[in-house]
Design an enzyme around this catalytic site. Structure first.
Site, PDB file in Angstrom:
ATOM      1  N   GLY A 143      -0.358  18.225 -53.767  1.00  0.00           N
ATOM      2  CA  GLY A 143      -1.077  19.519 -53.357  1.00  0.00           C
ATOM      3  C   GLY A 143      -1.775  19.224 -52.271  1.00  0.00           C
ATOM      4  O   GLY A 143      -1.229  19.893 -51.223  1.00  0.00           O
ATOM      5  N   SER A 144      -2.833  18.682 -52.119  1.00  0.00           N
ATOM      6  CA  SER A 144      -3.776  18.591 -51.099  1.00  0.00           C
ATOM      7  C   SER A 144      -2.976  17.431 -49.998  1.00  0.00           C
ATOM      8  O   SER A 144      -3.325  17.484 -48.898  1.00  0.00           O
ATOM      9  CB  SER A 144      -5.109  17.959 -51.414  1.00  0.00           C
ATOM     10  OG  SER A 144      -5.872  18.976 -52.021  1.00  0.00           O
ATOM     11  N   GLU A 373      -4.582  26.874 -50.266  1.00  0.00           N
ATOM     12  CA  GLU A 373      -4.769  26.891 -48.842  1.00  0.00           C
ATOM     13  C   GLU A 373      -5.698  25.790 -48.216  1.00  0.00           C
ATOM     14  O   GLU A 373      -6.515  26.018 -47.410  1.00  0.00           O
ATOM     15  CB  GLU A 373      -4.940  28.249 -48.098  1.00  0.00           C
ATOM     16  CG  GLU A 373      -4.340  29.267 -48.795  1.00  0.00           C
ATOM     17  CD  GLU A 373      -2.605  29.188 -48.249  1.00  0.00           C
ATOM     18  OE1 GLU A 373      -2.245  28.416 -47.750  1.00  0.00           O
ATOM     19  OE2 GLU A 373      -1.887  30.018 -48.749  1.00  0.00           O
TER      20      GLU A 373
END
Length: 394
Positions: A143-144, A373
């Site tokens: 994800g990150s 985001e």
């Protein structure tokens, strides 16, 4: 919205910093929100429904890919996109998320990195809301840290006619189950590349994520690519490495800095109106010092966050906006918006936990906005590296 309500939401007269075209666009989007989103959003949220008729209506409104030039796109300024995002998220984060996925992510990827043929094929109908796009970057274990993505596309054949075989999985992909085209990012022998995968391509399995406490009027999905064969025309020729997806993420992060303030403002206005009419101990809630302090703290942070978003927009329109500045806007404004939505709920008392009032819905949605985001932690590290010169990601 009444004149008095507008004044109580804009203590610093920030509207005076907007031009006539920006104000005109804002009123147009605000009217759309009040007529199409506000009367229906509680039902959409409760039933976990994203209305399929909305994309075409948003296309007609002119908010899909609105910051892009040519190919049927509206070609509006960054500030105009920002005020539109703010009004849409005052309706619901899930609706603004669709506009962000469609325009800031999928359409921007094609516009910035696609071939002329790809742009002509997809962008005009996406701008009109006739076709829907999605942006497949995040994975179950990446994800990150998108550089750790496991999805891989290998060459299938040799020469100019060589295609690709794509395998891997993605998670939290907005609009994937209704998308006509997926922008998919995958590792290759030459680094990370982008691909356009049309709906119905064999080997693609999409499963909506249903058990959500947030973003219920939006769609997020798991996607699996099982040896998906793609032709050479699927490759986005201009995108090489993480610069490709990150350029799109920065567009979306910019819009969030505006949108979060819309959710915050709507929460504040609901609390202000309620406080003025709800009687306790013989006087309205608004007449108590503790309530006034809450309302004042809310409006101060909304005004500061809106001023920050506007400054970022002016920088962006001047071509001077940097990624760490976008991180400052996303980190601050979402963090403050969640606090405001939660505080607004306290003024509403027990009534605030119902869908009759928006603050708790906004607070739940903003938990997703806070994570996607770039999490608070990621944006903190981006800013930390900028001010110290030392990267601390690993």
């Amino acid at each position: 919205m009444s004149h008095s309500t507008t004044n109580t939401s804009d203590v610093l007269a920030l509207d005076s910093l907007l031009g006539s075209e920006e104000l005109e666009l804002r009123e147009k989007v605000r009217d759309f929100k009040d007529q199409r989103i506000r009367p229906n959003i509680a039902r959409w949220y409760e039933d976990a429904v994203f209305p399929r008729e909305l994309p075409a209506e948003l296309g007609e409104l002119g908010v899909l890919g609105m910051q892009l030039e040519g190919y049927g796109c509206p070609g509006r300024t960054a500030v105009e996109y920002g005020v539109a995002a703010m009004e849409l998220e005052a309706g619901d984060s899930g609706i603004r998320t669709f506009v962000s996925v469609q325009g800031s992510l999928a359409m921007t990827a094609i516009h910035k990195w696609g071939s002329e043929e790809q742009k002509e094929r997809w962008l005009p109908r996406m701008a009109a809301g006739e076709l829907i796009g999605c942006f497949a970057l995040t994975e179950p274990t990446a994800g990150s840290d998108p550089s750790s993505m496991a999805s891989f596309a290998r060459r299938d054949g040799t020469g100019d006619d060589a295609g690709w075989v794509l395998s891997g999985s993605k998670r939290w992909i907005g609009m994937a189950s209704i998308a006509d085209v997926m922008v998919v990012w995958a590792n290759t022998d030459d680094g990370i590349r982008g691909f356009l995968v049309p709906a119905g391509t064999p080997g693609v399995a999409v499963t909506p994520i249903d058990a959500k406490l947030s973003m219920r009027a939006s769609i997020q999905c798991d996607v699996v690519f099982d040896a998906v064969r793609l032709g050479p025309e699927a490759l986005l020729p201009g995108a090489m490495g993480l610069r490709g997806p990150f350029s799109c993420l920065n567009e979306a992060r910019y819009g969030i800095a505006w949108g979060a303030m819309g959710a915050a403002r709507d929460s504040y206005e609901a609390a202000l109106e309620y406080a003025g009419s709800r009687m306790q101990f013989g006087r309205p809630l608004a007449g108590y010092q503790l309530t006034q302090e809450k309302l004042v703290n809310m409006v101060l942070e909304i005004q500061k966050g809106t001023l920050l978003a506007l400054h970022l927009g002016r920088l962006k329109d001047a071509g001077k906006l940097h990624p760490e500045q976008i991180s400052a806007g996303k980190l601050n404004n979402v963090r403050e918006a969640i606090k405001i939505a939660r505080e607004a709920r306290t003024i509403l008392g027990g009534n605030g936990i119902t869908l009759d009032y928006p603050p708790m819905r906004h607070a739940n949605n903003l938990e997703s906005v806070r994570t996607y985001e770039g999490t608070d932690e990621v944006h903190t590290l981006i800013l930390g590296q900028h001010i110290t010169g030392v990267p601390a990601f690993r």
